[in-house]
Scaffold this motif. Sequence first.
Motif, short mmCIF file in Angstrom:
data_model
loop_
_atom_site.label_atom_id
_atom_site.label_comp_id
_atom_site.label_asym_id
_atom_site.label_seq_id
_atom_site.Cartn_x
_atom_site.Cartn_y
_atom_site.Cartn_z
N CYS A 34 -7.86 -15.82 19.39
CA CYS A 34 -7.75 -14.56 18.65
C CYS A 34 -6.30 -14.13 18.45
N GLY A 35 -6.00 -13.69 17.24
CA GLY A 35 -4.66 -13.21 16.92
C GLY A 35 -4.28 -11.97 17.72
N HIS A 39 -0.86 -11.68 19.89
CA HIS A 39 0.09 -10.57 19.88
C HIS A 39 0.34 -10.05 21.29
N CYS A 62 -6.99 -15.11 13.04
CA CYS A 62 -6.48 -14.01 12.24
C CYS A 62 -7.20 -14.08 10.91
N CYS A 65 -5.20 -14.07 7.81
CA CYS A 65 -4.37 -15.26 7.60
C CYS A 65 -5.15 -16.43 7.03
N ASP A 91 -3.60 -3.89 6.91
CA ASP A 91 -2.79 -5.10 6.96
C ASP A 91 -3.08 -6.07 5.81
N THR A 344 0.46 -15.06 7.63
CA THR A 344 0.73 -15.04 9.07
C THR A 344 1.96 -14.19 9.40
N SER A 347 0.21 -10.11 8.64
CA SER A 347 -1.03 -9.58 9.21
C SER A 347 -0.77 -9.09 10.63
N GLU A 349 -2.50 -9.50 13.03
CA GLU A 349 -2.93 -10.51 14.00
C GLU A 349 -2.25 -11.86 13.75
N GLY A 350 -1.34 -11.90 12.79
CA GLY A 350 -0.69 -13.16 12.45
C GLY A 350 0.31 -13.60 13.51
#
Lengths: 372, 353
Positions: A34-35, A39, A62, A65, A91, A344, A347, A349-350
């Motif tokens: 998971c992004g 992070h 993500c 992404c 995002d 990426t 985002s 979560e990128g």
Amino acid sequence: MKYIDEYRDPATVKALVAELQRVVTRPWTIMEICGGQTHAIVRFGIDELLPDEITLVHGPGCPVCVTPIEIIDRALAIASREDVIFTTFGDMMRVPGTDKDLLMVKANGGDVRMVYSPLDAIKLARENPDKQVVFFAVGFETTAPTTAMLAQQARVLGLKNVSLLTAHVLVPPAIEALLSSPENLVQGFLAAGHVCTVTGFADYERFAVAYGIPIVVTGFEPVDILSGILETVRQLEAGQARVDNRYGRVVQREGNTRAWSVVAEVFEPCDRQWRGLGSIPMSGLAFREQWAEFDAEQRFDVGDIQSQEDPRCQSGLVLQGRLKPTDCPLFGVECTPEHPLGATMVSSEGACAAYWKYRPAAAVRSETVRDG
Amino acid sequence: MADPINPADMACPMPLNKHDRVLLAHGGGGTLMRDLIRNVFAKTFARDGYTAEHDAARLTMPKGDLAFTTDSYVISPLFFPGGDIGSLAVHGTVNDLAMAGAKPLYLSAGFILEEGLEMAVLERVVASMRAAADAADVVLVTGDTKVVNRGKGDGLYINTAGIGVVPDGIRVGPERIESGDAILVSGDVGRHGLTILATRNELGFQSDLASDSAPVAVAVKALLDSGVEVHCLRDLTRGGLAAALCELAESSRLHFDVEQERVPVLDTTRALGELLGIDPIHVANEGRFVVMVPERQADKALEVLRAVDVSAGAVRVGTVNDQRQPGTVSLLTPYGVRHQLALLSGEQLPRIC
């Protein structure tokens, strides 16, 4: 702040790191799916705390992404229409299509609005009966229930001016695609806690057996992530491969069956194109026939779209865990959040965005070299 | 038969001279504008012989270098817990002057009003500006009013410019930062930006957060008067503590070591930030500043700051050095990992000041 402080406690973190050091004897490669976890790992520097033997690689988790550029371009075309109020999560605004992004559509007069819940689209549709309100739904299983609820609500209220452009993706088929690739280097997975909250983790048991790989359901705070890594390493060191739940305060094996039944009523699995991973069978969600009236793709004919990803962007490799963002020669040089070459970098979560936000030093070094 | 004539009804149809909403004519240069200036702006702002009625004010200046600044305020919503666009327009500009080591003296105020704005709202904002100006001991000496068509503004925008005087011998700025300096922050960070975000109804939040908006000149004056050798001051507005430190590190070509655990953040601020995925270190403040002083005077500076209300929560967050990469800021996390602190790109929270 109990639930934050408890799971960020420095003493617990240090104890987990010490235990990892004690347990590990050989090199292991573990992927966090998971992004959100990516992070947290980069933000708290968890990768830097780990013993040298453990390599973390970032997964494709993500949704923004992995959304193919064709869908982004379709979103941009619909958002540009005068009769449309286009709504989406924040995002998506900066994600580059072939030649623009949603912020540019907005600046050119498009009515693009950032919302915090898909159900905000209902409110907008009622307030603007002469406009078509479109919600751009991008996400994993976690957000699919609220997307499905938007369609259900629109039907209950008889709203004819609501539709959804959906790009939902499903995690288990992506894990299987990664595992079955001959180039796979991943020996253990941290499964995404929030996705499992909705879906449960029974699906993963099959993978653990078939591919002989530990899969540990993991949360998002430092203590959660380190506990997930520790469990994975313990299994790897002992030659075991099973599914374990280290996010028990949130996740149950069966998941949230009620939420998932809402999804199953409105959507059905379909083959989906993932940026960087190609087409993955049964990895997306499409409207069931009886819900097709809410499909923005069918409602708006935007003609032929010629999409072209920036050929310089290597986010495909990043999403497969085969390229670290800071090892990309364009990171922070030609590709920044202001001028992103791929999703990426923008985002929330990128993986590239995580490194840019918390580890810009790599980019500063490249600039120094370039200037010198 | 016709109704009998009541002499009391026989008044001439006088033009309305009291309007409860702003009209385009209020910016048209005629009597309505004159009345608005006289009855709302000049009446409220008049002080110490300054009437704020004229296009230019003649000022009496004490000795010293002049400091001059301007800032525009477009905050939405106009009123928020802890302040409003009027108090903000005064605090923001007097604080910019204070950060140059100046004593703020005079302000101008330019108003861009949207047709249809309720006069009561304008009057409330103007009264709030006067109160904020009094608290900061500055006088609003001149102004300007424009009215734009309905839908072309967002109620009310304000520009203020300010003039202050830097006492002789005072020199503060990034060029004076030295290796070994202590880095102090005047109080908890991130509150203003997150308060505004929580106040906007689209989020549906309820919180007891209030903006930190306040004039900080009194704290700066206390510091300068105490004999502490102040090397640099910077207010923590857009981009928050992170942006201020990154910019100062870059201008001074030194490295700043900051300990994450020492950065003061209220629990409520932190909780809301967590919920929204926003780190308070990157969030705007309107009554906070960072100050660099020599190591040997760090304790004294903290003592002086803490004795003033607006900086009662002052703490030390780090140290300047010339050992690590110059021009950057590093954040030491509670786990002992050191990270470079980066400027965020773009607008994290639009329309917060």
